[in-house]
Design a protein around this motif. Structure first.
Motif, PDB file in Angstrom:
ATOM      1  N   ALA A 168       0.831  -1.205   0.000  1.00  0.00           N
ATOM      2  CA  ALA A 168       0.000   0.000   0.000  1.00  0.00           C
ATOM      3  C   ALA A 168       0.864   1.254   0.000  1.00  0.00           C
ATOM      4  CB  ALA A 168      -0.935  -0.005   1.212  1.00  0.00           C
ATOM      5  N   ALA A 169       1.968   1.233   0.750  1.00  0.00           N
ATOM      6  CA  ALA A 169       2.884   2.375   0.765  1.00  0.00           C
ATOM      7  C   ALA A 169       3.528   2.586  -0.601  1.00  0.00           C
ATOM      8  CB  ALA A 169       3.965   2.149   1.825  1.00  0.00           C
ATOM      9  N   LEU A 170       3.891   1.509  -1.267  1.00  0.00           N
ATOM     10  CA  LEU A 170       4.477   1.614  -2.604  1.00  0.00           C
ATOM     11  C   LEU A 170       3.456   2.112  -3.614  1.00  0.00           C
ATOM     12  CD1 LEU A 170       6.541  -1.673  -2.502  1.00  0.00           C
ATOM     13  CD2 LEU A 170       7.491   0.627  -2.639  1.00  0.00           C
ATOM     14  N   ALA A 171       2.208   1.689  -3.452  1.00  0.00           N
ATOM     15  CA  ALA A 171       1.161   2.116  -4.383  1.00  0.00           C
ATOM     16  C   ALA A 171       0.900   3.611  -4.274  1.00  0.00           C
ATOM     17  CB  ALA A 171      -0.133   1.339  -4.109  1.00  0.00           C
ATOM     18  N   TYR A 172       1.112   4.184  -3.089  1.00  0.00           N
ATOM     19  CA  TYR A 172       0.928   5.623  -2.935  1.00  0.00           C
ATOM     20  C   TYR A 172       1.877   6.392  -3.846  1.00  0.00           C
ATOM     21  CZ  TYR A 172       0.592  10.227  -0.826  1.00  0.00           C
ATOM     22  OH  TYR A 172       0.409  11.575  -0.633  1.00  0.00           O
ATOM     23  N   ARG A 173       2.996   5.809  -4.129  1.00  0.00           N
ATOM     24  CA  ARG A 173       3.952   6.416  -5.058  1.00  0.00           C
ATOM     25  C   ARG A 173       3.808   5.849  -6.475  1.00  0.00           C
ATOM     26  NH1 ARG A 173       9.555   7.227  -1.514  1.00  0.00           N
ATOM     27  NH2 ARG A 173       8.606   8.669  -0.008  1.00  0.00           N
ATOM     28  N   TYR A 174       2.644   5.286  -6.737  1.00  0.00           N
ATOM     29  CA  TYR A 174       2.293   4.747  -8.054  1.00  0.00           C
ATOM     30  C   TYR A 174       3.195   3.581  -8.476  1.00  0.00           C
ATOM     31  CZ  TYR A 174      -0.776   8.777  -8.739  1.00  0.00           C
ATOM     32  OH  TYR A 174      -1.768   9.706  -8.617  1.00  0.00           O
ATOM     33  N   ASP A 175       3.795   2.912  -7.497  1.00  0.00           N
ATOM     34  CA  ASP A 175       4.589   1.726  -7.791  1.00  0.00           C
ATOM     35  C   ASP A 175       3.681   0.497  -7.724  1.00  0.00           C
ATOM     36  OD1 ASP A 175       6.358  -0.333  -8.044  1.00  0.00           O
ATOM     37  OD2 ASP A 175       7.565   0.151  -6.283  1.00  0.00           O
ATOM     38  N   ILE A 176       2.979   0.255  -8.824  1.00  0.00           N
ATOM     39  CA  ILE A 176       2.078  -0.903  -8.889  1.00  0.00           C
ATOM     40  C   ILE A 176       2.838  -2.153  -9.300  1.00  0.00           C
ATOM     41  CG2 ILE A 176      -0.095  -1.748  -9.862  1.00  0.00           C
ATOM     42  CD1 ILE A 176      -0.325   0.725  -8.128  1.00  0.00           C
ATOM     43  N   ALA A 177       3.979  -1.967  -9.947  1.00  0.00           N
ATOM     44  CA  ALA A 177       4.759  -3.112 -10.415  1.00  0.00           C
ATOM     45  C   ALA A 177       5.179  -4.009  -9.253  1.00  0.00           C
ATOM     46  CB  ALA A 177       5.989  -2.622 -11.176  1.00  0.00           C
ATOM     47  N   SER A 178       5.442  -3.420  -8.089  1.00  0.00           N
ATOM     48  CA  SER A 178       5.836  -4.231  -6.935  1.00  0.00           C
ATOM     49  C   SER A 178       4.686  -5.119  -6.466  1.00  0.00           C
ATOM     50  CB  SER A 178       6.303  -3.329  -5.787  1.00  0.00           C
ATOM     51  OG  SER A 178       7.488  -2.649  -6.127  1.00  0.00           O
ATOM     52  N   THR A 179       3.458  -4.584  -6.516  1.00  0.00           N
ATOM     53  CA  THR A 179       2.293  -5.398  -6.164  1.00  0.00           C
ATOM     54  C   THR A 179       2.128  -6.559  -7.140  1.00  0.00           C
ATOM     55  OG1 THR A 179       1.158  -3.494  -5.200  1.00  0.00           O
ATOM     56  CG2 THR A 179      -0.213  -5.369  -5.829  1.00  0.00           C
ATOM     57  N   VAL A 180       2.291  -6.263  -8.422  1.00  0.00           N
ATOM     58  CA  VAL A 180       2.190  -7.311  -9.432  1.00  0.00           C
ATOM     59  C   VAL A 180       3.254  -8.373  -9.201  1.00  0.00           C
ATOM     60  CG1 VAL A 180       2.423  -7.793 -11.901  1.00  0.00           C
ATOM     61  CG2 VAL A 180       1.133  -5.795 -11.141  1.00  0.00           C
ATOM     62  N   ARG A 181       4.461  -7.927  -8.930  1.00  0.00           N
ATOM     63  CA  ARG A 181       5.559  -8.877  -8.736  1.00  0.00           C
ATOM     64  C   ARG A 181       5.321  -9.767  -7.518  1.00  0.00           C
ATOM     65  NH1 ARG A 181       9.191  -5.539  -9.712  1.00  0.00           N
ATOM     66  NH2 ARG A 181       9.378  -4.685  -7.605  1.00  0.00           N
ATOM     67  N   ALA A 182       4.910  -9.153  -6.400  1.00  0.00           N
ATOM     68  CA  ALA A 182       4.735  -9.923  -5.170  1.00  0.00           C
ATOM     69  C   ALA A 182       3.505 -10.819  -5.217  1.00  0.00           C
ATOM     70  CB  ALA A 182       4.641  -8.974  -3.976  1.00  0.00           C
ATOM     71  N   ARG A 183       2.360 -10.251  -5.687  1.00  0.00           N
ATOM     72  CA  ARG A 183       1.098 -10.982  -5.623  1.00  0.00           C
ATOM     73  C   ARG A 183       0.793 -11.826  -6.863  1.00  0.00           C
ATOM     74  NH1 ARG A 183       0.627 -11.210  -0.400  1.00  0.00           N
ATOM     75  NH2 ARG A 183      -0.089  -9.310   0.645  1.00  0.00           N
TER      76      ARG A 183
END
Length: 522
Positions: A168-183
């Motif tokens: 959620a903290a990464l998404a605040y900075r528009y880093d959605i790629a990390s969510t895709v990578r992890a999930r």
């Protein structure tokens, strides 16, 4: 008792350019700003569509391995235990999956300190939940014996909650790629490979009964590592941070309504399994779990918009740009509804072939699969509307969510009792709880969309009548594909359904703003 927080439709900070009186303002920003927000939503949505495809490719091997090598009984035991643990983890995040964006947008403190406040308060909540479940493991395993390390499964709550807040903290900075990578990569591929490994005959220290649970633990630990690494790279170490108990307690208290709303939303997708487990055997629960997992694939597409939608909404609330929010919710709602209906058609029409991939014992869950896919499609409006309501009317949103859960529970029990009194097979009970979920989610979508429209003073509606034409086209192609052999129905039928449906949507349903979703530069 349920009073709204002051300034509920205008988040005022030192960086706000609008009025600071806390009153509702309705002065729209220039069109360029709204276009920029839509472009940001499109970019995040594009990344998440890619992540959805990766998640689909990774989840199917797990379902195949679990169904073929472990069987319905082990799946049922696994499903119920994970149901309880994930519910506890959902509560342990204290609403910070979505509430963190609001905290970051309103503070002058270093953002890394706010993130670590959230991680710490979640750690304490996770500890409480883990202690309770370790003390009373029967909550996780009501219909089976507790052996080995089963009692300590709740320790995985720390990894689930920690990963959610980091992403959620990464998404605040528009880093959605990390969510895709992890999930979408690390988590599903790890559980698939681990499940295969623990099922091999040369693993003398593990039984098939424990293999799925151990695989789940390994995948959650891997997802936590994949979430924390980019968090440290983006935010750095929390230099100068000191835990402040009173601030953390206030953070937890403020997020209680949001945490409850998140739990209600999550619970609506698990209450059916929990109620079914009270009436049906573990084997029926295992079959339903597979149908639920297949149907949850489009659900992931919907919820994956939350990380990018939250920051855009909070910034527009900060500026009092309510009409822009209504337009963004309607825009994203249409994208999600259109995608989910297409996926539902592609998986429901050849449903027997899809469930048969997992094993012949699972084909009987086709009816439940159809209702679950329909439920995900009708739920899109409720979820997108809630992405705003959790900020502007969190208590009333919670009441609507709780009323939906009560409706779902009442209908589920009533439908199961009807099936039992009529003497229908047990698998009809599985389909009945899925039907109850569909009705309850339709109710929530209608009520939340109307309520949000009144609050924003602008219509909120993601539905377009072109969808009916697209559904008709996809249905005709799908019915024709059922006359093919089962392998051809899957290999050729599913792509043909999606292609015919997408062609109608693209040609007659999409406007200029919709096409931003597919522009590689936006």
């Amino acid at each position: 008792m349920f009073a709204e927080p002051p300034g509920k439709l205008l988040l005022t900070t030192s960086g706000s350019t609008g009025a600071r009186s806390g009153r509702i303002t309705d002065a729209p920003e220039p069109d360029a700003k709204e276009t920029e927000d839509i472009a940001a939503l499109a970019k995040g949505g594009r990344t998440n569509v890619f992540g959805f495809l990766l998640r689909l490719a990774a989840r199917l091997p797990f379902l195949f391995i679990a169904g073929r090598m472990y069987g319905p009984e082990a799946l049922g035991r696994f499903a119920y235990a994970i149901l309880v643990v994930e519910f506890a983890a959902q509560l342990a995040t204290l609403g910070l999956r979505r509430g963190l964006a609001e905290q970051l947008s309103r503070t002058k403190r270093p953002h890394v300190h706010v993130v670590w406040d959230g991680l710490l308060v979640s750690f304490f909540a996770s500890a409480v939940a883990a202690i309770i479940l370790i003390s009373f493991p029967q909550i996780m395993f009501p219909n089976s014996e507790i052996n080995g390390l089963d009692r300590f499964l709740p320790l995985v709550i720390f990894t689930i909650a920690g990963a959610d807040i980091a992403l959620a903290a990464l998404a605040y900075r528009y880093d959605i790629a990390s969510t895709v990578r992890a999930r979408a990569i690390v988590e599903p591929w790890t559980i698939s490979l681990a499940a295969l490994w623990f099922a091999l005959p040369f693993m003398p220290f593990f039984s098939l009964r424990d293999g799925l649970i151990l695989s789940y633990v390994v995948s959650m630990v891997a997802a936590l590592v994949a979430s924390l690494w980019p968090l440290f790279r983006s935010y750095g170490l929390p230099k100068g941070w000191r835990p402040k108990p009173l601030r953390i307690a206030a953070l937890a208290r403020r997020n209680m309504p949001l945490a409850a709303a998140d739990a209600a939303e999550w619970g609506s997708r698990r209450l059916d399994l929990a109620i079914l487990g009270l009436f049906a055997s573990p084997a029926i629960v295992g079959i339903y779990y597979i149908a639920q997992q297949v149907a949850s694939l489009p659900q992931k597409l919907k919820t994956s918009f939350d990380p990018i939608l939250g920051p855009v909404i909070t910034r527009n609330l900060e500026e009092g740009n309510l009409k822009a929010i209504a337009g963004q919710v309607s825009q994203v709602g249409f994208w999600i509804i259109a995608a989910q209906i297409g996926i539902a058609l592609a998986l429901a029409i050849p449903g027997e072939a899809v469930m048969g991939l997992v094993g012949p014992n699972f084909v009987g869950g086709t009816g439940a699969l159809a209702f679950l896919l329909a439920a995900e499609a009708v739920a899109a409006t409720a979820v997108v509307s809630e992405s705003v309501l959790v900020y502007v009317a969190r208590h009333r949103n919670l009441l609507i969510s709780l009323s939906m859960l009560l409706l779902q529970a009442g209908l589920s029990v009533a439908f199961i009792q009807i099936c039992m009194r009529l003497g229908w097979p047990p698998l009809f009970q599985a389909a009945s709880v899925a039907a109850a979920l569909m009705v309850a989610l339709a109710y929530a979508s209608l009520v939340k969309a109307i309520f949000l429209s009144k609050l924003l003073g602008a219509p909120v509606n993601g539905w377009r009548w072109t969808l009916l034409i697209a559904v008709a086209a996809g249905t005709i192609v799908g019915v024709l594909s059922t006359y093919l052999p089962e392998w051809a129905e899957l290999v050729f039928g599913i792509p043909a359904i999606l292609a015919s449906y997408a062609l109608v949507i693209w040609k007659w349903g999409f406007g200029p703003e919709d096409r931003k979703l597919f522009k590689m530069k936006s």
